[in-house]
Design a protein around this motif. Structure first.
Motif, PDB file in Angstrom:
ATOM      1  N   ASN A  85      95.053  70.102 -74.616  1.00 41.00           N
ATOM      2  CA  ASN A  85      96.388  69.566 -74.814  1.00 41.00           C
ATOM      3  C   ASN A  85      97.480  70.515 -74.319  1.00 41.00           C
ATOM      4  OD1 ASN A  85      95.526  67.163 -75.964  1.00 41.00           O
ATOM      5  ND2 ASN A  85      95.464  68.017 -78.024  1.00 41.00           N
ATOM      6  N   GLU A  86      97.093  71.551 -73.611  1.00 41.39           N
ATOM      7  CA  GLU A  86      98.039  72.520 -73.059  1.00 41.39           C
ATOM      8  C   GLU A  86      97.927  72.511 -71.535  1.00 41.39           C
ATOM      9  OE1 GLU A  86      97.914  75.764 -76.659  1.00 41.39           O
ATOM     10  OE2 GLU A  86      96.189  75.659 -75.320  1.00 41.39           O
ATOM     11  N   PHE A  87      98.893  73.129 -70.857  1.00 45.45           N
ATOM     12  CA  PHE A  87      98.832  73.077 -69.402  1.00 45.45           C
ATOM     13  C   PHE A  87      99.725  74.118 -68.756  1.00 45.45           C
ATOM     14  CE2 PHE A  87     102.278  70.087 -70.492  1.00 45.45           C
ATOM     15  CZ  PHE A  87     103.288  70.464 -69.614  1.00 45.45           C
ATOM     16  N   MET A  88      99.505  74.307 -67.435  1.00 45.32           N
ATOM     17  CA  MET A  88     100.405  75.063 -66.567  1.00 45.32           C
ATOM     18  C   MET A  88     100.805  74.157 -65.416  1.00 45.32           C
ATOM     19  SD  MET A  88      97.428  76.944 -67.322  1.00 45.32           S
ATOM     20  CE  MET A  88      96.659  78.121 -66.215  1.00 45.32           C
TER      21      MET A  88
ATOM     22  N   VAL B 135     107.277  77.980 -62.347  1.00 48.42           N
ATOM     23  CA  VAL B 135     106.081  78.016 -63.185  1.00 48.42           C
ATOM     24  C   VAL B 135     106.494  77.483 -64.544  1.00 48.42           C
ATOM     25  CG1 VAL B 135     104.404  79.480 -64.365  1.00 48.42           C
ATOM     26  CG2 VAL B 135     105.038  79.986 -62.009  1.00 48.42           C
ATOM     27  N   PHE B 136     105.715  76.555 -65.089  1.00 48.20           N
ATOM     28  CA  PHE B 136     105.984  76.042 -66.430  1.00 48.20           C
ATOM     29  C   PHE B 136     104.718  76.180 -67.255  1.00 48.20           C
ATOM     30  CE2 PHE B 136     106.330  72.887 -69.783  1.00 48.20           C
ATOM     31  CZ  PHE B 136     107.634  73.061 -70.209  1.00 48.20           C
ATOM     32  N   THR B 137     104.874  76.674 -68.480  1.00 49.09           N
ATOM     33  CA  THR B 137     103.745  76.879 -69.386  1.00 49.09           C
ATOM     34  C   THR B 137     103.936  76.046 -70.642  1.00 49.09           C
ATOM     35  OG1 THR B 137     103.521  79.170 -68.622  1.00 49.09           O
ATOM     36  CG2 THR B 137     102.382  78.571 -70.659  1.00 49.09           C
ATOM     37  N   SER B 138     102.922  75.291 -71.029  1.00 49.64           N
ATOM     38  CA  SER B 138     102.914  74.574 -72.299  1.00 49.64           C
ATOM     39  C   SER B 138     101.745  75.095 -73.117  1.00 49.64           C
ATOM     40  CB  SER B 138     102.781  73.068 -72.076  1.00 49.64           C
ATOM     41  OG  SER B 138     102.687  72.376 -73.308  1.00 49.64           O
TER      42      SER B 138
ATOM     43  N   LYS C 234      94.072  77.343 -76.247  1.00 54.28           N
ATOM     44  CA  LYS C 234      93.015  77.101 -77.230  1.00 54.28           C
ATOM     45  C   LYS C 234      91.679  76.817 -76.558  1.00 54.28           C
ATOM     46  CE  LYS C 234      96.217  75.315 -80.697  1.00 54.28           C
ATOM     47  NZ  LYS C 234      96.620  74.140 -81.532  1.00 54.28           N
ATOM     48  N   GLU C 235      91.728  76.134 -75.396  1.00 55.81           N
ATOM     49  CA  GLU C 235      90.492  75.805 -74.689  1.00 55.81           C
ATOM     50  C   GLU C 235      90.211  76.845 -73.601  1.00 55.81           C
ATOM     51  OE1 GLU C 235      88.628  73.351 -75.669  1.00 55.81           O
ATOM     52  OE2 GLU C 235      90.057  72.536 -77.120  1.00 55.81           O
ATOM     53  N   SER C 236      88.952  76.955 -73.220  1.00 55.22           N
ATOM     54  CA  SER C 236      88.547  77.963 -72.248  1.00 55.22           C
ATOM     55  C   SER C 236      88.460  77.432 -70.826  1.00 55.22           C
ATOM     56  CB  SER C 236      87.177  78.551 -72.632  1.00 55.22           C
ATOM     57  OG  SER C 236      87.230  79.148 -73.911  1.00 55.22           O
ATOM     58  N   TYR C 237      88.517  76.098 -70.661  1.00 56.32           N
ATOM     59  CA  TYR C 237      88.372  75.500 -69.343  1.00 56.32           C
ATOM     60  C   TYR C 237      89.443  74.449 -69.098  1.00 56.32           C
ATOM     61  CZ  TYR C 237      83.688  77.573 -69.356  1.00 56.32           C
ATOM     62  OH  TYR C 237      82.637  78.450 -69.413  1.00 56.32           O
ATOM     63  N   GLY C 238      89.742  74.227 -67.835  1.00 58.28           N
ATOM     64  CA  GLY C 238      90.611  73.129 -67.475  1.00 58.28           C
ATOM     65  C   GLY C 238      89.889  71.813 -67.686  1.00 58.28           C
ATOM     66  N   THR C 239      90.640  70.758 -67.998  1.00 59.54           N
ATOM     67  CA  THR C 239      90.024  69.460 -68.273  1.00 59.54           C
ATOM     68  C   THR C 239      90.442  68.378 -67.287  1.00 59.54           C
ATOM     69  OG1 THR C 239      91.767  69.200 -69.937  1.00 59.54           O
ATOM     70  CG2 THR C 239      89.580  69.803 -70.729  1.00 59.54           C
ATOM     71  N   SER C 240      91.600  68.501 -66.668  1.00 59.44           N
ATOM     72  CA  SER C 240      92.028  67.552 -65.631  1.00 59.44           C
ATOM     73  C   SER C 240      93.120  68.204 -64.795  1.00 59.44           C
ATOM     74  CB  SER C 240      92.530  66.238 -66.241  1.00 59.44           C
ATOM     75  OG  SER C 240      93.592  66.475 -67.143  1.00 59.44           O
TER      76      SER C 240
END
Length: 394
Positions: free
Chosen positions: A209-212, A232-235, A303-309
């Motif tokens: 649920n987070e992203f760059m 650059v945007f960080t969520s 929170k997650e260790s891998y990208g999801t999409s």
């Protein structure tokens, strides 16, 4: 007519009470204002760290050359027990990519973006000097709905565009996979936008649920002009921020003395990559034809260790119609010679292997903008090619 003594006493008490009440309310207002001013000054002090020297970008903004160890990204409480240095670099490179370990770092790669032709001294990083008015404007801006988004909701379902955001993107499809990186080459443009709008082309890297997001944007609310700039945007942790101006230091850690997000994008095209380091789990931002390390997000930022999409393409925002142009302002005609384009997109899987074809994609756009997705080889070095854009909604 004479007033009786009791009536005079009551009248006097009423006047006194009103006076005290007004004084009390004024005091509360003054206290509230003082507290807000105190908070603003506190934030300014955190952002405008003591600088070794002040330099200017070619567009005139003032930047402080701040000691690497005092930059905002290292203010985060989780950074106390880490030993990061400005000499850090990506330790492992994806299989099949063109990225190579460099034996030396050039200090002149992004020097043309500075008035002095160099940037900051070694061991420091350029941090934008922020004024009180700019911070107040940014606070108001970030509090509304205009932060960058994806075309997916947090449950990976298509998002509606009735919130002012419009997209023309290519995105990975199917069940979320594990990604350790992605890249693109994107052409830069300067679409005409209104004072409360933005228009950009970016790569969106979702991590749960987070992203760059990285790319270029025309965003007068953020930059106070109508130039195309690199962003650059960080969520992370339910909060979002541009560049290095992140509360409590949850954003990216900068390692270069001659580059920082927010500088002019210029004309032409530019390479972007987000790569997870297999050795320590940090997420690196790479840029330029020689894939220079710009900075990294420590592994514990997400929170997650891998990208999801992943998404590649254009996004615009407007609080009301008409919405602004996207890309060069034209619908794709089928050729990167006249269309807005993003080319050479890649993904890196959980085994750290590079996929240059990226076949598991789908198109997403609304009626205001269009996007095409092709692997045609009619133009040299296109790879997986995305053509996108449009004049906007009326």
């Amino acid at each position: 007519m004479k007033l009786g003594c009791p009536l005079l006493v009551m009248l006097s008490c009423y006047i006194l009470c009103c006076s005290l009440l007004m004084s009390h309310c004024h005091g509360i207002a003054e206290t509230s204002k003082s507290f807000e001013d105190f908070e603003i000054e506190k934030k300014l002090k955190l952002i405008n760290k003591p600088a070794v020297k002040i330099i200017k970008s070619i567009s005139g903004e003032r930047y402080g050359c701040v000691d690497f160890y005092k930059q905002p990204g290292l203010d985060h409480s989780s950074m106390k027990n880490h030993t990061f240095t400005y000499k850090m670099c990506l330790m492992s490179y994806p299989e099949g990519s063109k990225m190579k370990r460099k034996t030396h770092t050039s200090n002149k790669t992004f020097g043309h973006l500075w008035e002095n032709g160099i940037g900051c001294p070694v061991g420091t990083v350029p941090i934008l000097r922020v004024t009180k008015n700019a911070l107040l404007k940014l606070k108001s801006f970030i509090a509304n709905n205009s932060n960058p988004q994806s075309s997916w909701s947090k449950t990976y379902e298509p998002a509606s565009s009735n919130d002012g955001h419009h997209f023309a993107v290519i995105r990975t499809k199917g069940k979320p996979k594990r990604y350790t990186g992605a890249s693109m080459n994107v052409a830069t443009y300067t679409p005409l936008v209104g004072p409360m709008q933005f228009s950009d082309a970016r790569m969106h890297f979702q991590i749960g649920n987070e992203f760059m997001q990285v790319g270029w944007t025309v965003n007068p609310q953020l930059y106070h002009d109508f130039n195309s700039r690199l962003f650059v945007f960080t969520s992370s942790g339910g909060r979002g921020c541009y560049h290095l101006l992140c509360p409590n230091g949850f954003g990216m850690i900068l390692v270069r003395q001659d580059f920082t997000p927010g500088l002019l994008a210029g004309q032409g095209d530019i390479d972007f990559a987000i790569i997870k380091d297999q050795i320590n789990g940090n997420w690196w931002l790479m840029m330029g034809s020689s894939w220079e390390e710009i900075g990294f997000w420590p592994s514990n930022r997400f929170k997650e260790s891998y990208g999801t999409s992943i998404e590649w393409g254009g996004e615009v925002y407007s609080p009301s119609l008409p919405s602004p142009p996207m890309g060069n302002g034209h619908y794709p005609k089928g050729s990167p010679k006249v269309d807005s384009y993003i080319r050479l997109i890649t993904t890196v899987d959980e085994n750290y292997k590079t996929d240059k074809s990226v076949e598991n994609t789908e198109r997403y756009s609304d009626h205001c903008y269009k996007v095409t997705d092709t692997l045609e080889s009619f133009w040299t070095h296109t790879g997986h090619l995305i053509l996108y854009g449009g004049p906007g909604c009326k």
